[in-house]
Design a protein around this motif. Sequence first.
Motif, PDB file in Angstrom:
ATOM      1  N   CYS A  47     -11.425  27.864 -36.942  1.00 15.90           N
ATOM      2  CA  CYS A  47     -11.925  29.129 -37.489  1.00 15.90           C
ATOM      3  C   CYS A  47     -11.498  30.282 -36.578  1.00 15.90           C
ATOM      4  N   HIS A  49     -12.936  32.921 -36.091  1.00 22.66           N
ATOM      5  CA  HIS A  49     -14.092  33.608 -35.488  1.00 22.66           C
ATOM      6  C   HIS A  49     -14.407  33.024 -34.112  1.00 22.66           C
ATOM      7  N   ARG A  50     -14.818  31.758 -34.037  1.00 27.61           N
ATOM      8  CA  ARG A  50     -15.190  31.167 -32.750  1.00 27.61           C
ATOM      9  C   ARG A  50     -14.584  29.782 -32.530  1.00 27.61           C
ATOM     10  N   THR A  52     -14.331  27.071 -34.323  1.00 30.21           N
ATOM     11  CA  THR A  52     -14.947  25.847 -34.882  1.00 30.21           C
ATOM     12  C   THR A  52     -13.952  25.153 -35.826  1.00 30.21           C
ATOM     13  N   CYS A  70     -16.935  28.139 -43.384  1.00 32.54           N
ATOM     14  CA  CYS A  70     -17.079  27.590 -42.033  1.00 32.54           C
ATOM     15  C   CYS A  70     -18.523  27.164 -41.783  1.00 32.54           C
ATOM     16  N   HIS A  73     -20.859  30.088 -38.910  1.00 38.75           N
ATOM     17  CA  HIS A  73     -21.482  31.347 -39.339  1.00 38.75           C
ATOM     18  C   HIS A  73     -21.171  31.680 -40.796  1.00 38.75           C
ATOM     19  N   TRP A  75     -18.344  32.133 -42.460  1.00 36.89           N
ATOM     20  CA  TRP A  75     -17.182  32.908 -42.934  1.00 36.89           C
ATOM     21  C   TRP A  75     -16.487  32.081 -44.014  1.00 36.89           C
TER      22      TRP A  75
HETATM   23 FE1  FES Z   1     -16.442  30.009 -38.040  1.00 36.17          FE
HETATM   24 FE2  FES Z   1     -18.122  31.629 -36.779  1.00 36.17          FE
HETATM   25  S1  FES Z   1     -16.897  30.068 -35.959  1.00 36.17           S
HETATM   26  S2  FES Z   1     -17.744  31.465 -38.892  1.00 36.17           S
END
Ligand code: FES
Length: 326
Positions: A47, A49-50, A52, A70, A73, A75
């Motif tokens: 992901c 974002h972070r 994952t 995801c 969070h 997304w």
């Molecule tokens: Fe995927 Fe935050 S790590 S939405």
Amino acid sequence: MNEHRWWYPVAAAAELGASPLPVALFGEALVLWRDETGAPHAFTDRCPHRGTRLSLGTVRVVGGAAQLECRYHGWRFDGGGRCAGIPALPEFRPADSHAVRSHPLREAHGLLWTTFGPGADAAAALPDPGPVPGRAVVCGPYDVATSAPRVVENFLDTSHFAFVHEGGLGDRGHTGVPPYDVVIDAAGAPGVPHYRAWQPRASAQAAGGTWVDYRYQLLSPCSALLLKQASGVDAAPQEAYVLWVAPLEPEHSRVWFTLFTSDTATPDATLRAFQHAVFIQDQPVLESQQPRRLPLSGGEAHSAADRLSAAYRRYLQEQGITYGVC
Ligand code: FES
Ligand code: FE
């Protein structure tokens, strides 16, 4: 890397259902998923974002269109990898920088294929077995602790039949390898148009030993075709075996076989059991070979019976292959 020009299988089409499926290629983790039309997609399994694994996520239909959500969070990503929504900011319109990397994915020969190469070049390189019988049965996957080129070279090697597959594909009364010609095709790939082998049990349907005519053709650095026709056996089905190998890591491979056959009577399970029995004889030998990477620059002794293997090694060199070789 030069090897990125080709397409590689990453899963059997039947393996990918409603849940995201983690797979790998060239050391990169990928996630496969199907949208509401059944069309498969491949993303980098990370992901933006972070970091994952997106393969932990869920496919959700939002406004009629499937998106990969995801787990962390929530997304959501559309089929092209664009971020379609960030639940923590419902009004926010995500930017291109919020997208996940998407890879081309195709379905062919009962498998799902991707490539890391530039589009136009890669489009020409989906391995094509040519005219083969119409019924296709996919066998595998097998995860093998060796390089993809070691697996392909074993598929092209006939002089091990009498030892590794004694009583099946070969026997000790017929260890000799007859002279054979290696022909290079327009793409530079080697093949053997005619090869005759004595086989005690050549196929799932065979009742006894027979002479079998073989044709070998390398289709890409990691796939090869074997066409088989038993001679002198009435109504023997024509069979083509295609080996497809995905290089997961330089010394780890995932292997499938597709059996194309004119036999419409024998159940899939019987055909798969035959192929399985053959490959589990090869696997421990393959995993014992050192080095696991295929030596292209010397270090192994050859005989004239190994002409096709030698031509395969030359082909890998000419194509600039560096992954899984040494
Ligand atoms: Fe995927 Fe935050 S790590 S939405
Ligand atoms: Fe074998």
